[in-house]
Design an enzyme around this catalytic site. Structure first.
Site, PDB file in Angstrom:
ATOM      1  N   GLU A   1      -4.771 -19.275 -19.091  1.00 46.58           N
ATOM      2  CA  GLU A   1      -5.142 -20.151 -17.982  1.00 46.58           C
ATOM      3  C   GLU A   1      -6.032 -21.247 -18.553  1.00 46.58           C
ATOM      4  OE1 GLU A   1      -7.166 -20.019 -13.579  1.00 46.58           O
ATOM      5  OE2 GLU A   1      -8.066 -18.914 -15.214  1.00 46.58           O
TER       6      GLU A   1
ATOM      7  N   ASP B   1      -7.538 -15.110 -18.571  1.00 45.87           N
ATOM      8  CA  ASP B   1      -8.274 -15.826 -17.523  1.00 45.87           C
ATOM      9  C   ASP B   1      -9.244 -16.846 -18.131  1.00 45.87           C
ATOM     10  OD1 ASP B   1      -8.955 -15.700 -14.547  1.00 45.87           O
ATOM     11  OD2 ASP B   1     -10.927 -15.406 -15.420  1.00 45.87           O
TER      12      ASP B   1
ATOM     13  N   ASP C   1      -4.199   3.803   2.596  1.00 43.41           N
ATOM     14  CA  ASP C   1      -5.631   3.516   2.777  1.00 43.41           C
ATOM     15  C   ASP C   1      -5.885   2.043   3.125  1.00 43.41           C
ATOM     16  OD1 ASP C   1      -5.197   2.217   0.394  1.00 43.41           O
ATOM     17  OD2 ASP C   1      -6.741   3.277  -0.744  1.00 43.41           O
TER      18      ASP C   1
ATOM     19  N   ASP D   1      -3.918  -8.838 -16.883  1.00 44.91           N
ATOM     20  CA  ASP D   1      -4.845  -9.972 -16.826  1.00 44.91           C
ATOM     21  C   ASP D   1      -6.026  -9.610 -17.721  1.00 44.91           C
ATOM     22  OD1 ASP D   1      -6.197 -12.322 -15.803  1.00 44.91           O
ATOM     23  OD2 ASP D   1      -4.992 -12.078 -13.989  1.00 44.91           O
TER      24      ASP D   1
ATOM     25  N   ASP E   1      -1.596  -0.981  -3.776  1.00 45.52           N
ATOM     26  CA  ASP E   1      -1.845  -0.151  -4.963  1.00 45.52           C
ATOM     27  C   ASP E   1      -0.573  -0.021  -5.805  1.00 45.52           C
ATOM     28  OD1 ASP E   1      -0.231   1.806  -3.714  1.00 45.52           O
ATOM     29  OD2 ASP E   1      -1.975   2.575  -2.631  1.00 45.52           O
TER      30      ASP E   1
ATOM     31  N   HIS F   1      -2.303 -16.824  -7.002  1.00 41.30           N
ATOM     32  CA  HIS F   1      -3.331 -16.303  -6.096  1.00 41.30           C
ATOM     33  C   HIS F   1      -4.511 -17.261  -5.916  1.00 41.30           C
ATOM     34  CE1 HIS F   1      -4.811 -15.705 -10.068  1.00 41.30           C
ATOM     35  NE2 HIS F   1      -5.979 -15.337  -9.615  1.00 41.30           N
ATOM     36  N   ASP F   2      -4.503 -18.389  -6.631  1.00 42.31           N
ATOM     37  CA  ASP F   2      -5.635 -19.317  -6.563  1.00 42.31           C
ATOM     38  C   ASP F   2      -5.364 -20.540  -5.702  1.00 42.31           C
ATOM     39  OD1 ASP F   2      -7.391 -17.860  -8.084  1.00 42.31           O
ATOM     40  OD2 ASP F   2      -6.745 -18.743  -9.979  1.00 42.31           O
TER      41      ASP F   2
ATOM     42  N   ASN G   1      -0.407   4.504  -0.363  1.00 42.91           N
ATOM     43  CA  ASN G   1      -1.048   5.758   0.072  1.00 42.91           C
ATOM     44  C   ASN G   1      -1.756   5.669   1.423  1.00 42.91           C
ATOM     45  OD1 ASN G   1      -3.295   4.301  -0.512  1.00 42.91           O
ATOM     46  ND2 ASN G   1      -4.201   5.772  -1.951  1.00 42.91           N
TER      47      ASN G   1
ATOM     48  N   ASP H   1       0.844  -1.193   0.000  1.00 44.72           N
ATOM     49  CA  ASP H   1       0.000   0.000   0.000  1.00 44.72           C
ATOM     50  C   ASP H   1       0.879   1.243   0.000  1.00 44.72           C
ATOM     51  OD1 ASP H   1      -1.866   1.961   0.379  1.00 44.72           O
ATOM     52  OD2 ASP H   1      -2.243   1.463   2.488  1.00 44.72           O
TER      53      ASP H   1
HETATM   54  C1  NOJ Z   1      -9.300 -17.750 -12.594  1.00 44.08           C
HETATM   55  C2  NOJ Z   1      -8.685 -16.709 -11.723  1.00 44.08           C
HETATM   56  O1  NOJ Z   1      -7.327 -16.970 -11.565  1.00 44.08           O
HETATM   57  C3  NOJ Z   1      -9.446 -16.742 -10.422  1.00 44.08           C
HETATM   58  O2  NOJ Z   1      -8.831 -15.972  -9.427  1.00 44.08           O
HETATM   59  C4  NOJ Z   1     -10.843 -16.281 -10.697  1.00 44.08           C
HETATM   60  O3  NOJ Z   1     -11.604 -16.383  -9.522  1.00 44.08           O
HETATM   61  C5  NOJ Z   1     -11.507 -17.126 -11.801  1.00 44.08           C
HETATM   62  N1  NOJ Z   1     -10.632 -17.373 -12.904  1.00 44.08           N
HETATM   63  C6  NOJ Z   1     -12.711 -16.411 -12.342  1.00 44.08           C
HETATM   64  O4  NOJ Z   1     -12.319 -15.278 -13.053  1.00 44.08           O
END
Ligand code: NOJ
Length: 560
Positions: free
Chosen positions: A254, A200, A26, A99, A30, A338-339, A24, A22
């Site tokens: 993906e 995605d 908040d 993305d 960012d 992140h998944d 700034n 972050d």
């Molecule tokens: C794959 C993305 O990596 C994930 O984070 C997202 O929730 C789903 N696609 C839907 O967009």
């Protein structure tokens, strides 16, 4: 324009912006925060950054529900901060990858709001169906996040398809106007100077005509009718021909449930390949079935199979004659994003965090392909384990078994939730782990006092400094880019051993996935005494042809 495939020599870093840094105060990560960390990334050896969505979004799926594709969310600093980061990256010789999320939009996107009111030309921008006469849903497909894949809309008096959350309606890619919108988005960002896209769930964008019921699959009902759907190649070719071809850019798709053979339909190298790399999921299934929410115990054999099947399908260069599909495509390599939960907590050991974090780095950084490192992975962040299921933020997590007793749910979420890897990056041992001067939008993992980037920067034996070494080494060795791949110890559930080879160089990589001692005996065609030990996670390693491994030991040897 000729695509130079510059990504083959690069190491990428993924930023999930909300939790990166972050700038700034908040409490939300960012782009101003990113700007502060560009030198940190450069020093790590990073050549490019993939940003999870930065666009304006109501946040139903943390940014993967987009309400405006041609802007940057104000909480991330808007276009001004984006331009500064883009310039900052380019000045340092680094790339920026956006993305692209076009299987679905947010239900708050203007297109959807007009579509539900049947305002032209948006009426058919989404996949609308009337209710069946018997009151049933249009078909029996499941959504990935929230129950069945259909949601009734009172205004339009029809159901719309959502393969993910209710607030993520699927676009109707069969409508040429929608494809034109996608092309406008691609062009907009490429003209601004971005270098490529991570696409995605792009293999989901073409649904089978008639949207038939799925009577075969017990889970993910419908997926066989929309994954690699009937027009997928046509649409991707169109995007390439009309836009991507005019820029020396990169695309990475993906692709859930994709096999290496199927991947070649998209990535086989030619002047007209649709996609450059694929994000496959096999390497995330060594301790689960299909999704993290169907756990099973970790199996190295499964992980090896995942790595090897993609390595063998795609090698190029000398030694390729042994592989049927040799030299035809390029891999994306990753162990975290992140998944998924943090990899040390999954495939390594929190008890041997430093040893296993380094070993995991070795296990994939010397494979053929372009590695991706997820924020925090480089200094060994581990899973967050909150005390209550109510503390989870993620829509996918919250909808897993809501009917189960709290204790059982919590145990599953601890094991499987992607929120485990979405807590703020731990920069220091100071307040809020140095992520923000304000109040963080999400919980900080309590282990930040011992696990943080600052500590790692100053400790010569840290995972972070090991990543630096490993990345630099990777870049200095042509064999990592070009060599063939050969696996050893194929029956072992403890040792992962592979060799990479060109005419000039031969590399041997040994990784122990256990804290127990295992006897390693060099394969018959190697003599460790004649090789140079380039990298290891233990001191005082003797170069012998046979040795007992130490917990999560990793070694990289070279013949020249
Ligand atoms: C794959 C993305 O990596 C994930 O984070 C997202 O929730 C789903 N696609 C839907 O967009």
């Amino acid at each position: 324009m000729r695509h130079t495939r510059w990504f083959k020599d690069m190491v990428f870093y993924q930023i999930w912006p909300r939790s990166f840094r972050d700038g700034n105060g908040d409490g939300i990560g960012d782009l101003w925060g990113v700007l502060e960390k560009l030198d940190y990334l450069k020093e790590l050896g990073i050549d490019g950054v993939w940003f999870s969505p930065l666009y304006p979004s109501p946040g139903a799926d943390c940014g993967y529900d987009i309400s405006d594709y041609m802007d940057i969310a104000p909480e991330y600093g808007g276009m001004e901060a984006f331009r500064a980061v883009l310039e900052g990256l380019h000045q340092r010789g680094m790339k920026l990858v956006m993305d692209l999320v076009v299987n679905h939009t947010s239900d708050e996107h203007e297109w959807f709001q007009k579509s539900r009111r049947r305002i032209e030309p948006y009426t058919d921008y989404y996949i609308w169906r009337p209710a069946k006469p018997n009151g049933k849903l249009p078909n029996n497909w499941d959504s990935h996040f929230e129950g069945k894949a259909w949601q009734w809309d009172d205004l339009r008096q029809e159901y719309y398809l959502h393969l993910f959350a209710v607030k993520q309606p699927d676009l109707n890619m069969d409508n040429p106007l929608v494809r034109t919108e996608v092309k406008k988005i691609l062009k907009f960002w490429l003209d601004l100077g971005v270098d490529g896209f991570r696409e995605d769930v792009i293999t989901f964008i073409s649904k089978k005509e008639g949207l038939p019921d799925d009577h075969l699959f017990p889970i993910f009902k419908g997926i066989r009718f929309y994954n690699h759907g009937p027009h997928i190649h046509e649409y991707l070719q169109e995007f390439r021909r009309d836009v991507l071809e005019n820029y020396d850019c990169m695309t990475i798709a993906e692709a859930p449930l994709v096999t290496p053979q199927r991947a070649l339909d998209y990535i086989e190298e030619s002047d007209t390949n649709e996609i450059d790399m694929m994000i496959q999921f096999q390497c995330m299934c060594a301790d689960c079935f299909f999704t993290d929410y169907m756990p099973r115990s970790f199996s190295l054999k499964r992980l090896r199979r995942a790595f090897s099947s993609w390595q063998k399908s795609h090698p190029s260069g000398l030694g390729d004659w042994q592989y049927k599909l040799a030299g035809r495509g390029w891999n994306a390599l990753y162990l975290e994003n992140h998944d998924h939960p943090r990899v040390i907590s999954r495939y390594g050991s929190e008890q041997y965090r430093v040893e296993s974090g380094k070993m995991l780095a070795v296990s994939y950084l010397f494979l053929k392909g372009t590695p991706f490192i997820y924020q925090g992975q480089e200094f060994g962040m581990t899973n967050w384990r909150p005390e209550s299921t109510s503390m989870y933020e993620d829509v996918q997590t919250r909808n897993q078994h809501p009917d189960w007793p709290e204790e059982k749910r919590l145990a599953l979420y601890h094991r499987a939730s992607r929120d485990s890897a979405r807590t703020p990056v731990q920069w220091t041992d100071g307040e809020h782990a140095g992520f923000t001067t304000g109040t963080p939008w999400f919980y900080v993992n309590e282990n930040y006092t011992s696990i943080n980037a600052e500590q790692a920067l100053h400790d010569p034996d840290s995972i972070l400094n090991f990543y630096k070494k490993a990345i630099a080494l990777r870049k200095s060795l042509p064999v990592v880019r070009d060599g063939s791949y050969q696996e050893y110890y194929r029956g072992s559930d403890k040792l992962y051993v592979y060799a990479r080879e060109t005419k000039e160089q031969k590399l041997l990589v040994i990784c122990s996935f256990t804290d127990k001692p295992v006897r390693f005996q060099a394969p018959y065609n190697f003599s460790l005494g004649d090789m140079k030990l380039l990298l290891t996670n233990y001191d005082g390693t003797r170069e012998e042809n046979s040795f007992l491994t130490r917990p999560y030991e990793a070694r990289v040897y070279l013949y020249e």
